[in-house]
Design a protein around this motif. Structure first.
Motif, PDB file in Angstrom:
ATOM      1  N   GLY A  75      -0.479  33.309  67.491  1.00  0.00           N
ATOM      2  CA  GLY A  75       0.767  32.560  67.333  1.00  0.00           C
ATOM      3  C   GLY A  75       1.451  32.203  68.632  1.00  0.00           C
ATOM      4  N   TRP A  76       2.779  32.193  68.595  1.00  0.00           N
ATOM      5  CA  TRP A  76       3.603  31.819  69.744  1.00  0.00           C
ATOM      6  C   TRP A  76       4.584  32.939  70.041  1.00  0.00           C
ATOM      7  CZ3 TRP A  76       3.328  27.187  72.560  1.00  0.00           C
ATOM      8  CH2 TRP A  76       2.389  26.271  72.079  1.00  0.00           C
ATOM      9  N   ARG A  77       5.034  32.952  71.278  1.00  0.00           N
ATOM     10  CA  ARG A  77       5.967  33.987  71.727  1.00  0.00           C
ATOM     11  C   ARG A  77       7.080  33.358  72.544  1.00  0.00           C
ATOM     12  NH1 ARG A  77       4.802  38.859  76.083  1.00  0.00           N
ATOM     13  NH2 ARG A  77       6.334  40.359  75.264  1.00  0.00           N
ATOM     14  N   ALA A  78       8.332  33.652  72.160  1.00  0.00           N
ATOM     15  CA  ALA A  78       9.493  33.229  72.943  1.00  0.00           C
ATOM     16  C   ALA A  78      10.121  34.467  73.569  1.00  0.00           C
ATOM     17  CB  ALA A  78      10.510  32.505  72.072  1.00  0.00           C
ATOM     18  N   CYS A  79      10.235  34.472  74.890  1.00  0.00           N
ATOM     19  CA  CYS A  79      10.881  35.565  75.615  1.00  0.00           C
ATOM     20  C   CYS A  79      12.205  35.042  76.149  1.00  0.00           C
ATOM     21  CB  CYS A  79       9.991  36.059  76.754  1.00  0.00           C
ATOM     22  SG  CYS A  79       8.479  36.871  76.183  1.00  0.00           S
ATOM     23  N   VAL A  80      13.306  35.556  75.606  1.00  0.00           N
ATOM     24  CA  VAL A  80      14.636  35.041  75.897  1.00  0.00           C
ATOM     25  C   VAL A  80      15.420  36.099  76.664  1.00  0.00           C
ATOM     26  CG1 VAL A  80      16.698  33.988  74.914  1.00  0.00           C
ATOM     27  CG2 VAL A  80      14.504  33.812  73.698  1.00  0.00           C
ATOM     28  N   PRO A  81      15.879  35.818  77.871  1.00  0.00           N
ATOM     29  CA  PRO A  81      16.641  36.827  78.624  1.00  0.00           C
ATOM     30  C   PRO A  81      17.938  37.190  77.917  1.00  0.00           C
ATOM     31  CG  PRO A  81      16.748  34.681  79.713  1.00  0.00           C
ATOM     32  CD  PRO A  81      15.741  34.553  78.619  1.00  0.00           C
ATOM     33  N   VAL A  82      18.223  38.473  77.883  1.00  0.00           N
ATOM     34  CA  VAL A  82      19.475  38.982  77.305  1.00  0.00           C
ATOM     35  C   VAL A  82      20.388  39.331  78.472  1.00  0.00           C
ATOM     36  CG1 VAL A  82      20.516  40.741  75.829  1.00  0.00           C
ATOM     37  CG2 VAL A  82      18.232  39.845  75.297  1.00  0.00           C
ATOM     38  N   THR A  83      21.319  38.442  78.771  1.00  0.00           N
ATOM     39  CA  THR A  83      22.158  38.582  79.953  1.00  0.00           C
ATOM     40  C   THR A  83      23.619  38.365  79.606  1.00  0.00           C
ATOM     41  OG1 THR A  83      21.986  36.244  80.558  1.00  0.00           O
ATOM     42  CG2 THR A  83      20.294  37.719  81.426  1.00  0.00           C
TER      43      THR A  83
ATOM     44  N   GLY B 108       8.414  39.719  81.673  1.00  0.00           N
ATOM     45  CA  GLY B 108       8.864  39.994  83.035  1.00  0.00           C
ATOM     46  C   GLY B 108       9.372  38.752  83.737  1.00  0.00           C
ATOM     47  N   MET B 109       8.686  37.631  83.527  1.00  0.00           N
ATOM     48  CA  MET B 109       9.126  36.380  84.138  1.00  0.00           C
ATOM     49  C   MET B 109      10.483  35.958  83.586  1.00  0.00           C
ATOM     50  SD  MET B 109       8.591  33.880  86.262  1.00  0.00           S
ATOM     51  CE  MET B 109       6.831  33.818  86.659  1.00  0.00           C
ATOM     52  N   ALA B 110      10.670  36.085  82.277  1.00  0.00           N
ATOM     53  CA  ALA B 110      11.964  35.737  81.681  1.00  0.00           C
ATOM     54  C   ALA B 110      13.071  36.611  82.245  1.00  0.00           C
ATOM     55  CB  ALA B 110      11.891  35.870  80.167  1.00  0.00           C
ATOM     56  N   TYR B 111      12.780  37.900  82.418  1.00  0.00           N
ATOM     57  CA  TYR B 111      13.778  38.816  82.970  1.00  0.00           C
ATOM     58  C   TYR B 111      14.127  38.451  84.407  1.00  0.00           C
ATOM     59  CZ  TYR B 111      15.970  43.048  84.737  1.00  0.00           C
ATOM     60  OH  TYR B 111      16.845  43.933  85.333  1.00  0.00           O
ATOM     61  N   ARG B 112      13.106  38.217  85.245  1.00  0.00           N
ATOM     62  CA  ARG B 112      13.353  37.963  86.669  1.00  0.00           C
ATOM     63  C   ARG B 112      14.101  36.658  86.896  1.00  0.00           C
ATOM     64  NH1 ARG B 112       7.903  39.011  86.933  1.00  0.00           N
ATOM     65  NH2 ARG B 112       7.479  36.936  87.773  1.00  0.00           N
ATOM     66  N   THR B 113      13.781  35.631  86.126  1.00  0.00           N
ATOM     67  CA  THR B 113      14.331  34.298  86.374  1.00  0.00           C
ATOM     68  C   THR B 113      15.537  33.969  85.501  1.00  0.00           C
ATOM     69  OG1 THR B 113      12.839  33.289  84.752  1.00  0.00           O
ATOM     70  CG2 THR B 113      12.047  33.447  87.033  1.00  0.00           C
ATOM     71  N   ARG B 114      15.796  34.794  84.508  1.00  0.00           N
ATOM     72  CA  ARG B 114      16.852  34.514  83.513  1.00  0.00           C
ATOM     73  C   ARG B 114      16.634  33.159  82.844  1.00  0.00           C
ATOM     74  NH1 ARG B 114      22.771  35.258  85.610  1.00  0.00           N
ATOM     75  NH2 ARG B 114      21.992  33.950  87.293  1.00  0.00           N
ATOM     76  N   ALA B 115      15.392  32.846  82.586  1.00  0.00           N
ATOM     77  CA  ALA B 115      15.031  31.586  81.929  1.00  0.00           C
ATOM     78  C   ALA B 115      14.081  31.881  80.774  1.00  0.00           C
ATOM     79  CB  ALA B 115      14.367  30.634  82.920  1.00  0.00           C
ATOM     80  N   THR B 116      14.299  31.223  79.640  1.00  0.00           N
ATOM     81  CA  THR B 116      13.469  31.433  78.454  1.00  0.00           C
ATOM     82  C   THR B 116      12.056  30.925  78.684  1.00  0.00           C
ATOM     83  OG1 THR B 116      15.382  31.263  76.995  1.00  0.00           O
ATOM     84  CG2 THR B 116      13.229  30.854  76.006  1.00  0.00           C
ATOM     85  N   ARG B 117      11.088  31.691  78.213  1.00  0.00           N
ATOM     86  CA  ARG B 117       9.679  31.290  78.255  1.00  0.00           C
ATOM     87  C   ARG B 117       9.154  31.164  76.833  1.00  0.00           C
ATOM     88  NH1 ARG B 117       6.276  31.496  82.631  1.00  0.00           N
ATOM     89  NH2 ARG B 117       4.599  31.637  81.106  1.00  0.00           N
TER      90      ARG B 117
END
Length: 391
Positions: free
Chosen positions: A86-94, A70-79
């Motif tokens: 493990g690890w998680r990368a949330c990358v906005p698709v814009t 949700g943070m990645a979506y709202r800010t358009r910034a990768t988290r």
């Protein structure tokens, strides 16, 4: 990782409903990548729904207003976050300012900057592919829907432009509620080399009749605009079309705005619509405009062009009356005081977030089923000398 050009060619050659499979195949050879998922935002911009079968351990329903995705979506910034196992990368698709959702990548170890940059490239290519695929398959639509759309809402959503648009001189974004049952509200905008045209319309009534009325109004305005007609001709064309079909018994209110680019000089036609709200230098208030007759009432109606000059840093909010008039049972309307307070508090947010927050706050204030549609369109004017818009 294979070259991004290879991914572009593979996506172009694939069936539109297999885009995620292609992206997964592209990332399969990348060390550390364990699972790849695509989360698409729903119509109400509340949920992030998985497209296709989910890879890896699910984290439950993803929401726009909370969590890493949700943070990645709202800010358009990768988290990039450490998660269980493990690890998680949330990358906005814009695509520009248009937000489709989030590329959710699970990894066995923390990704370095190079890998993060590569994931962002994949997300960008995927956004272009999603934009192209939208008209060729229903599968993307089905993934976005938390529940079925009503028939009026199906008509209205097909009328809409991209929900957000950015240029060096401006940024504009809009949203509708109730997303799954909207009937008479609509908005439109079009970028031209020398101008930006924006409209917000509100058709009389509710349900299917209102959707058909709104559809005719939007189509008539576009038809005139695409003949390079000015605002007065656009308003008159819509007025004649609506009166010709409904004989003055049904009408549409509207706000038509044309901004010169890059100068910021604006022309406005107000067809009986609520006034826009201007945020400038910390001050918030309505733009003083005279109201002409709504579209479709009188075939002899004469509309006037009124002038508006925006300055760099200005924010303009166009809305429908459902925003201001929403009220809890037995309570007072939402009104301009609450709206202006929200606009002050959200001054640092991008237009796409402001539009979303306006309708979310009105829904929360109403605290019950909506009795009218809500539309909010937020326009930021950066000016001729502005650089690229901020995220």
């Amino acid at each position: 990782m294979p070259e991004v050009g290879t991914l572009v060619r593979q996506l172009g050659a694939s069936q539109p409903f297999r885009l995620l499979e292609v992206a997964r195949g592209h990332l399969a050879a990348v060390e550390r990548v364990e699972a790849v998922n695509l989360l698409l935002v729903d119509y109400g911009q509340k949920l992030l729904n998985p497209f296709g079968a989910y890879q890896g351990p699910p984290l439950g329903q993803e929401r726009v207003d909370q969590g890493e995705a949700g943070m990645a979506y709202r800010t358009r910034a990768t988290r990039v976050d450490r998660v269980q196992l493990g690890w998680r990368a949330c990358v906005p698709v814009t695509l520009g300012a248009e937000r489709f959702g989030v590329l959710d990548v699970r990894l066995t170890a923390e990704p370095g900057p190079g890998l993060v940059a590569e994931l962002e490239q994949v997300a960008t290519v995927l956004a272009f592919a999603l934009a192209a695929a939208g008209r060729a398959t229903d599968e993307l639509e089905l993934a976005r829907r938390g529940r079925p759309l009503s028939l009026p809402a199906e008509i209205q959503w097909e009328l809409l432009p991209r929900l957000a648009l950015e240029a060096p001189e401006y940024a504009v974004a809009g949203t509708l509620e109730p997303a799954y049952d909207v009937g008479g509200d609509s908005f439109d905008y079009a970028a031209q080399p020398e101008a930006l045209t924006v409209s917000v319309t509100d058709a009389m009534g509710h349900g299917l009749q209102a959707a058909l009325l709104a559809g005719l109004a939007v189509a008539a305005l576009r038809n005139a605009r695409r003949r390079r007609a000015g605002l007065l001709e656009q308003a008159d064309h819509a007025n004649q079309a609506l009166h010709g079909q409904f004989g003055g018994e049904r009408f549409v209110t509207g706000q038509l705005l044309r901004l010169d680019v890059p100068g910021g000089t604006g022309a406005v036609v107000n067809a009986g619509h609520p006034l826009p709200t201007l945020v400038r230098d910390g001050r918030v208030g309505p733009v003083g405009l005279d109201a002409d007759l709504p579209l479709g009432v009188d075939p002899a109606a004469v509309y006037q062009v009124q002038r508006l000059k925006l300055q760099p840093g200005d924010r303009l909010l166009l809305l429908s009356d459902g925003v201001l008039e929403a009220a809890p049972e037995g309570g007072s309307v939402y009104g301009t005081v609450r709206l202006e307070a929200l606009l002050r508090a959200s001054r640092e947010l991008a237009p796409y977030e402001v539009a979303r927050l306006v309708v979310d706050e009105v829904i929360a204030y109403r605290a019950g089923e909506l009795t009218d549609d809500l539309t909010a369109v937020c326009l930021d004017w950066h000016g001729a000398e502005a650089g690229p818009p901020a995220a």
